[in-house]
Scaffold this active site. Sequence first.
Site, short mmCIF file in Angstrom:
data_model
loop_
_atom_site.label_atom_id
_atom_site.label_comp_id
_atom_site.label_asym_id
_atom_site.label_seq_id
_atom_site.Cartn_x
_atom_site.Cartn_y
_atom_site.Cartn_z
N ARG A 80 0.80 -1.23 0.00
CA ARG A 80 0.00 0.00 0.00
C ARG A 80 0.83 1.28 0.00
O ARG A 80 0.46 2.26 -0.63
CB ARG A 80 -0.94 0.00 1.21
CG ARG A 80 -2.19 -0.82 0.95
CD ARG A 80 -3.06 -0.87 2.17
NE ARG A 80 -2.27 -1.34 3.30
CZ ARG A 80 -2.81 -1.87 4.41
NH1 ARG A 80 -4.11 -1.95 4.53
NH2 ARG A 80 -2.04 -2.28 5.39
N HIS B 105 7.18 -23.74 6.63
CA HIS B 105 8.62 -23.70 6.30
C HIS B 105 9.39 -24.85 6.96
O HIS B 105 10.51 -25.15 6.56
CB HIS B 105 9.22 -22.32 6.58
CG HIS B 105 9.55 -22.04 8.00
ND1 HIS B 105 8.61 -21.73 8.93
CD2 HIS B 105 10.74 -22.03 8.65
CE1 HIS B 105 9.20 -21.53 10.10
NE2 HIS B 105 10.50 -21.71 9.97
N HIS C 294 4.00 -26.70 12.38
CA HIS C 294 5.37 -27.18 12.22
C HIS C 294 5.57 -28.56 12.86
O HIS C 294 6.06 -29.50 12.22
CB HIS C 294 6.37 -26.21 12.84
CG HIS C 294 6.28 -24.82 12.28
ND1 HIS C 294 5.91 -24.56 10.98
CD2 HIS C 294 6.53 -23.60 12.82
CE1 HIS C 294 5.95 -23.25 10.76
NE2 HIS C 294 6.31 -22.65 11.88
N LYS D 298 16.41 -24.96 20.28
CA LYS D 298 16.65 -26.14 19.45
C LYS D 298 15.33 -26.77 19.02
O LYS D 298 14.28 -26.54 19.62
CB LYS D 298 17.50 -27.16 20.19
CG LYS D 298 16.85 -27.84 21.36
CD LYS D 298 17.78 -28.90 21.95
CE LYS D 298 17.14 -29.55 23.16
NZ LYS D 298 18.02 -30.44 23.88
C1 BG6 Z 1 7.33 -19.26 12.82
C2 BG6 Z 1 6.66 -18.83 14.10
O1 BG6 Z 1 6.41 -19.93 12.01
O2 BG6 Z 1 8.42 -20.11 13.11
C3 BG6 Z 1 7.67 -18.15 15.02
O3 BG6 Z 1 5.59 -17.94 13.82
C4 BG6 Z 1 8.89 -19.00 15.20
O4 BG6 Z 1 7.06 -17.86 16.26
C5 BG6 Z 1 9.43 -19.50 13.88
O5 BG6 Z 1 9.87 -18.23 15.86
C6 BG6 Z 1 10.53 -20.53 14.08
O6 BG6 Z 1 11.13 -20.85 12.86
P1 BG6 Z 1 12.63 -21.41 12.83
O7 BG6 Z 1 12.84 -21.76 11.41
O8 BG6 Z 1 13.50 -20.32 13.34
O9 BG6 Z 1 12.64 -22.59 13.75
#
Ligand code: BG6
Length: 491
Positions: free
Chosen positions: A47, A188, A250, A342
Amino acid sequence: QETGCLSIIVLGASGDLAKKKTFPALFHLFAQGFLQSDEVHIFGYARSKISDDDLRNRIRGYLVQGKTSDAVQLEEVSKFLKLIKYVSGSYDSAEGFQKLDKEISEHEVSRNSAEGTSRRLFYFALPPSVYPSVCKMIKHYCMNKSDLGGWTRIVVEKPFGKDLASAEKLSSQIGELFDEPQIYRIDHYLGKELVQNLLVLRFANRFFLPLWNRDNIDNVQIVFREDFGTEGRGGYFDEYGIIRDIIQNHLLQVLCLVAMEKPISLKPEHIRDEKVKVLQSVLPIKDEEVVLGQYEGYRDDPTVPDHSNTPTFATMVLRIHNERWEGVPFIMKAGKALSSRKAEIRVQFKDVPGDIFRCKKQGRNEFVIRLQPSEAMYMKLTVKKPGLEMSTVQSELDLSYRQRYQGVTIPEAYERLILDTIRGDQQHFVRRDELKAAWEIFTPLLHRIDNGEVKSLPYKPGSRGPAKADELLEKAGYVQTHGYIWIPPTL
Ligand code: BG6
């Protein structure tokens, strides 16, 4: 491999995710030759009314962060930044998206060779509240030019809703406009090297085949720890909490890969079919198998309400009701502001039956997969203590990546996943039915937490979390090894 014009459009270009993850990942792909400057053009859309150079200057500092930048690298950075154009507009008005389409099309025409294609990748670095309107705008004004062929894909990231109903609503809104093969839901963690390795480890090694079941495995832990709090993200975090932020996505994705049956092939749909089956076999979570925590000081953040019950820590037991896993607790543990950072998977085996060394043993066999930092796999096992005595000691077979794969750079998760979206490989992305099954597991518990029926216990920042969590772990059957610590080898 497809060739021709590729347009990557980063929506929300001036936001945090774009700056910290999306653009750096694109830059690394570019620097490694995966994005050819005669084919690729990158558009930032947001924006704020800023110029191309303003955007370039905002992201420049993030591209080579942490690494010493030499002249060659700086030159790469300038070449990359030249590929970026900025278009400003709102997320729900035709005008902005028409302008965006015009820019993309001009670039496609100018680059168009005889066999030119129109490949358009829309990366949503945006809050999910605007996903539906942005999807509508893209669908109406920005689809690839059919006479050129190619494709249009969208890349979206969590949070996908807050519970089953809101996630399903969002899925339907997007699903009305785009087909499943066009939608890339990023988690991710699926882009991390050791997560991607799970499939190979489990199904390409004879060692594991006969052991990977309830007859041999006593319990499994999937752990995420961070040694910092929610600094600067309190407002977002308080709405979601650690279960929605880490566990429901995750850690659950990791659980799928640890627990699923062997897919009939490596085709993305075959893999995802198996993941869905595991998720659908998870039993409802019992309150007595959940411990929640909130670190002291969390509510000092002005964006966090004074009486927030939002957990910043959770340990819980998931139980998979199938032939392989009946009776094996899968302990999910995640927390912020703890004593260390970790992420790991810890598979603990049962005791040896009729063990003749019993009274002297330090601990059980464990297979640990360290996802980060210091990527490694190690097997904790009992050996004879070297020397004249006949005594035993806990040791390990250690595959530490930094030592074993010297000189190999492990790619960033986002880098790998963005490359997959360009190549059209959905293996490491979450399918709609998978997302639904994931929400089905956690929604009842989340509603009880939101209603204040399950409370978060206070814990000290920099600690292990609430003591009750360790009690739950013990109750679930985890046996701690005493007097042993794994130290990643130094080079
Ligand atoms: C994100 C979360 O998806 O993953 C964060 O929203 C978190 O809270 C992060 O810190 C951790 O990712 P990584 O790759 O650093 O373990």
